[in-house]
Write an enzyme that holds these catalytic residues in place. Sequence first.
Site, PDB file in Angstrom:
ATOM      1  N   ASP A   8       0.816  -1.215   0.000  1.00  0.00           N
ATOM      2  CA  ASP A   8       0.000   0.000   0.000  1.00  0.00           C
ATOM      3  C   ASP A   8       0.853   1.270   0.000  1.00  0.00           C
ATOM      4  O   ASP A   8       1.646   1.500   0.924  1.00  0.00           O
ATOM      5  CB  ASP A   8      -0.899   0.032   1.237  1.00  0.00           C
ATOM      6  CG  ASP A   8      -1.869  -1.125   1.303  1.00  0.00           C
ATOM      7  OD1 ASP A   8      -3.068  -0.860   1.458  1.00  0.00           O
ATOM      8  OD2 ASP A   8      -1.438  -2.282   1.221  1.00  0.00           O
ATOM      9  N   ASN A  40      -4.274   4.075  -1.009  1.00  0.00           N
ATOM     10  CA  ASN A  40      -3.987   5.115  -0.010  1.00  0.00           C
ATOM     11  C   ASN A  40      -3.055   6.200  -0.550  1.00  0.00           C
ATOM     12  O   ASN A  40      -2.509   6.993   0.220  1.00  0.00           O
ATOM     13  CB  ASN A  40      -3.334   4.500   1.227  1.00  0.00           C
ATOM     14  CG  ASN A  40      -4.198   3.472   1.917  1.00  0.00           C
ATOM     15  OD1 ASN A  40      -3.801   2.316   2.062  1.00  0.00           O
ATOM     16  ND2 ASN A  40      -5.379   3.863   2.343  1.00  0.00           N
ATOM     17  N   ASN A  67     -10.430  -1.091  -0.007  1.00  0.00           N
ATOM     18  CA  ASN A  67     -11.669  -0.576   0.574  1.00  0.00           C
ATOM     19  C   ASN A  67     -11.842   0.935   0.384  1.00  0.00           C
ATOM     20  O   ASN A  67     -12.949   1.459   0.479  1.00  0.00           O
ATOM     21  CB  ASN A  67     -11.761  -0.932   2.061  1.00  0.00           C
ATOM     22  CG  ASN A  67     -10.584  -0.417   2.861  1.00  0.00           C
ATOM     23  OD1 ASN A  67      -9.437  -0.733   2.560  1.00  0.00           O
ATOM     24  ND2 ASN A  67     -10.857   0.359   3.890  1.00  0.00           N
ATOM     25  N   HIS A  68     -10.760   1.657   0.078  1.00  0.00           N
ATOM     26  CA  HIS A  68     -10.859   3.097  -0.183  1.00  0.00           C
ATOM     27  C   HIS A  68     -10.944   3.400  -1.684  1.00  0.00           C
ATOM     28  O   HIS A  68     -10.593   4.497  -2.117  1.00  0.00           O
ATOM     29  CB  HIS A  68      -9.656   3.828   0.413  1.00  0.00           C
ATOM     30  CG  HIS A  68      -9.625   3.809   1.912  1.00  0.00           C
ATOM     31  ND1 HIS A  68     -10.693   4.196   2.685  1.00  0.00           N
ATOM     32  CD2 HIS A  68      -8.641   3.428   2.788  1.00  0.00           C
ATOM     33  CE1 HIS A  68     -10.380   4.059   3.967  1.00  0.00           C
ATOM     34  NE2 HIS A  68      -9.150   3.599   4.058  1.00  0.00           N
ATOM     35  N   HIS A 150      -7.139  -7.836  -0.564  1.00  0.00           N
ATOM     36  CA  HIS A 150      -7.150  -6.689   0.347  1.00  0.00           C
ATOM     37  C   HIS A 150      -8.060  -7.019   1.523  1.00  0.00           C
ATOM     38  O   HIS A 150      -9.285  -6.919   1.432  1.00  0.00           O
ATOM     39  CB  HIS A 150      -7.644  -5.448  -0.406  1.00  0.00           C
ATOM     40  CG  HIS A 150      -7.274  -4.158   0.261  1.00  0.00           C
ATOM     41  ND1 HIS A 150      -6.027  -3.581   0.118  1.00  0.00           N
ATOM     42  CD2 HIS A 150      -7.973  -3.334   1.058  1.00  0.00           C
ATOM     43  CE1 HIS A 150      -5.993  -2.453   0.786  1.00  0.00           C
ATOM     44  NE2 HIS A 150      -7.160  -2.278   1.384  1.00  0.00           N
ATOM     45  N   HIS A 177      -0.842  -2.774   6.206  1.00  0.00           N
ATOM     46  CA  HIS A 177       0.336  -1.889   6.183  1.00  0.00           C
ATOM     47  C   HIS A 177       1.506  -2.419   7.008  1.00  0.00           C
ATOM     48  O   HIS A 177       2.471  -1.696   7.248  1.00  0.00           O
ATOM     49  CB  HIS A 177      -0.010  -0.474   6.674  1.00  0.00           C
ATOM     50  CG  HIS A 177      -0.958   0.258   5.780  1.00  0.00           C
ATOM     51  ND1 HIS A 177      -1.109   1.631   5.818  1.00  0.00           N
ATOM     52  CD2 HIS A 177      -1.821  -0.171   4.830  1.00  0.00           C
ATOM     53  CE1 HIS A 177      -2.016   2.009   4.931  1.00  0.00           C
ATOM     54  NE2 HIS A 177      -2.458   0.913   4.315  1.00  0.00           N
TER      55      HIS A 177
END
Length: 262
Positions: A8, A40, A67-68, A150, A177
């Site tokens: 990420d 991210n 998810n983002h 993820h 992360h």
Amino acid sequence: MKILMIGDIVGKNGRKIVNELLPKIIKKYQIDFVIANGENATHGKGLIENHYNYLINSGVDVITLGNHYNSKSEISSYINGADQLIRPYNIKIDFPGVGSSIYDVDGYRIRVTNLLGVAFMKEEVNSPYEALKNLIENEEPCDIHIVDYHAEATGEKQSMAWAFDGKISALIGTHTHVQTHDARILPNGTALMCDVGMCGPYNGILGTKKELVIKKLWLNEKAIFEIDDNDDSLFNAVVLDIDENTGKCQKITPIYQIETHK
């Protein structure tokens, strides 16, 4: 075939360290194809088009999300034209873009798939197991298949890799992360690593300023998480050495590199 999977990318710090180190990493490991998780990359959440282009111009071949994926609203306006960007395959909502795609590299077909996990995740998704099973059974075949899983739970990631051992080339986890010390090749040739880690501020907590995380978690004070762009940088990735004729992984090599800024 040597494939690099980058963890990420978090904020400006993460983007810069990828831009700085990627050419050196590609040369050192003789990389043929680069995948990076970029969910991210824009201020810690989401990916705007400018940063998508920046990472592609830095040498990344394919960017996966998580998810983002929809944290920056402009993504819906450019993702259909971004052939090197893949959003989660198993999301329930009707969203533009694709969750799996094939890329030609020296005549070999590399499929990259992005899946969202279930345990401890807020997003409502279709079963990642059924989604991947249907994808393998019904979509066009490929020589190599890399899955960016993820998800939060390591056990969930392990169970997916074991369930599809020999049917995919690698299942590499993202999202936490924190790089896990479990890189391995399963009996039927599928590489597994529960989390490849992140690229971004080294002295923070998951990429954000540690003082703010402590304030919110332990002191019960309000805090908006921020990223320290001037912090030392962490570069996490994994090299997958795959037999392009069988699709099986022969070697998996984690990369954990710290770059100090004085």
